[in-house]
Write a protein that holds these residues in place. Structure first.
Motif, PDB file in Angstrom:
ATOM      1  N   ASP A 175       4.095   2.670   5.582  1.00  0.00           N
ATOM      2  CA  ASP A 175       3.047   2.344   4.608  1.00  0.00           C
ATOM      3  C   ASP A 175       2.594   3.643   3.950  1.00  0.00           C
ATOM      4  N   GLY A 176       3.269   3.974   2.877  1.00  0.00           N
ATOM      5  CA  GLY A 176       2.965   5.242   2.240  1.00  0.00           C
ATOM      6  C   GLY A 176       3.342   6.387   3.159  1.00  0.00           C
ATOM      7  N   GLY A 177       2.374   7.210   3.490  1.00  0.00           N
ATOM      8  CA  GLY A 177       2.620   8.305   4.415  1.00  0.00           C
ATOM      9  C   GLY A 177       2.299   7.953   5.843  1.00  0.00           C
ATOM     10  N   GLY A 178       2.009   6.692   6.116  1.00  0.00           N
ATOM     11  CA  GLY A 178       1.649   6.271   7.466  1.00  0.00           C
ATOM     12  C   GLY A 178       2.360   5.007   7.865  1.00  0.00           C
ATOM     13  N   PHE A 179       1.624   4.137   8.589  1.00  0.00           N
ATOM     14  CA  PHE A 179       2.219   2.928   9.132  1.00  0.00           C
ATOM     15  C   PHE A 179       1.296   1.740   8.925  1.00  0.00           C
ATOM     16  N   LEU A 180       1.919   0.564   8.870  1.00  0.00           N
ATOM     17  CA  LEU A 180       1.185  -0.683   8.819  1.00  0.00           C
ATOM     18  C   LEU A 180       1.570  -1.500  10.046  1.00  0.00           C
ATOM     19  N   VAL A 181       0.581  -1.728  10.919  1.00  0.00           N
ATOM     20  CA  VAL A 181       0.788  -2.495  12.134  1.00  0.00           C
ATOM     21  C   VAL A 181       0.311  -3.922  11.858  1.00  0.00           C
TER      22      VAL A 181
END
Length: 359
Positions: free
Chosen positions: A126-132
């Motif tokens: 998710d972009g530069g991170g994560f989607l949990v």
């Protein structure tokens, strides 16, 4: 208030994430077992904004799925998570229920933010991170630690499907006590510590056979007046890493601790070689012998399930690609794996070392 004082309180948990909500955290930890709790301690100490999510309705779900009489083969002095000593006789061996109680107290003492009944459906970039993605909500995270441990999906061989429907069957994760197993001849399949311990317990009430596919090295629980883990600690064998020559050899040689074929024979258990086929009520073995059974306990281990992680974290054979829990996906980590770094990586009292490293 120190951790021991806080341990008398129940952990504050939100058992259902708000429907449709989308919070953001520095770190999301997936799994509220010993690994997840241990890294939670270090994340809280570092002042990180994090949450621990678990699909179960209680902490330490993996321990709750073990049989009632389970006793650890590590003394209490070696069973502590960081910041809170395991209570009781330091040289004694805790039961399954003691471990569960300790982990509940630990979560309370550390005031860990735990969301129970939160099944993770998928993990995506998710972009530069994560989607949990949970069942009814989503969580954004800069980093994710997968601390679901080694006990995920029970592994049962295909020959189980060839047994008659009236033969009682259960994986060791479903076994609780001898009284749950119907009368008659019991076959326990699996020559690890679990198979040996369950076979020995059942032998007091049933005719029991144990099928062992590959021999493991038996080690005594104590030697020269000292517990085995005293020796393993003093000789630093538990610190040998998977990268070392000795570590690679140890990884491929599982050991029996406190059990042996000789002990089982004295308890009345008959040993059989690898189970290779089944038909109706009959099981066939590698030496050509056969046995009619009334019940089968499959102590055949577990297989991992990371199909919900939409990132390239495993090779073609399903083996996770990491170096001490650090994957090639920036910000994605694993914790609590067998031999993640050393023999102690998946053990209650040693998981703290990898947890501190990852944190």
């Amino acid at each position: 208030m120190d951790l021991a004082e806080r341990a008398d309180e129940l952990p504050t948990t939100n058992t259902n994430a708000a429907e449709g909500s989308r919070e953001r955290f520095d770190v999301v930890v997936i799994g509220a077992g010993q690994a997840g709790l241990a890294i939670g301690h270090f994340l809280r100490r570092a002042g990180r904004r994090f949450v621990i999510v678990d699909r179960s309705d209680s902490i330490a779900a993996a321990w709750r799925s073990r049989w009632d009489s389970l006793v650890l083969f590590t003394p209490r002095r070696y069973d502590s998570l960081p910041g809170l000593a395991f209570p009781g006789d330091l040289d004694g061996y805790p039961t399954r229920d003691e471990v569960i109680t300790y982990l509940e107290q630990y979560a309370a003492a550390c005031e860990l933010p735990i969301e129970l009944k939160s099944t993770v459906r998928s993990l995506n970039a998710d972009g530069g991170g994560f989607l949990v993605a949970l069942e009814d909500s989503q969580i954004e995270a800069d980093q994710v630690v997968v601390a679901t441990g080694p006990f995920q999906l029970p592994r049962v061989p295909a020959l189980a499907d060839e047994l008659a429907s009236d033969v009682f069957q259960t994986h060791s994760s479903g076994y609780r006590r001898p009284s749950d197993v119907p009368e008659g001849t019991v076959l326990v399949v699996g020559g690890g510590n679990t198979g040996f311990q369950i076979a020995k317990e059942l032998a007091a009430t049933h005719p029991v056979h144990l099928a062992v596919g590959s021999r493991q090295m038996p080690l005594p629980q104590a030697f020269l007046g000292r517990d085995l883990f005293w020796w393993l600690t003093k000789t630093r064998l538990l610190k040998k890493t998977i990268e070392s020559r000795l570590g690679r050899r140890m990884r491929d040689r599982d050991t029996l601790i406190g059990s042996s074929p000789h002990q089982l024979k004295r308890a009345g258990v008959e040993l059989k070689p690898r189970a290779v086929a089944a038909s109706g009520r009959k099981v066939s073995f590698a030496d050509g012998s056969e046995l009619n059974v009334d019940a089968v306990i499959w102590a055949t281990g577990y297989r991992p399930d990371h199909s919900w992680i939409n990132h390239p974290v495993a090779d073609a054979n399903g083996r996770l690609l990491h170096r001490r829990g650090v994957t090639d996906v920036p910000g994605l980590y694993f914790l609590g794996l067998p031999w993640q770094h050393t023999r102690g990586s998946a053990l209650l009292g040693w998981v703290k070392d990898d947890a501190e490293f990852i944190a």
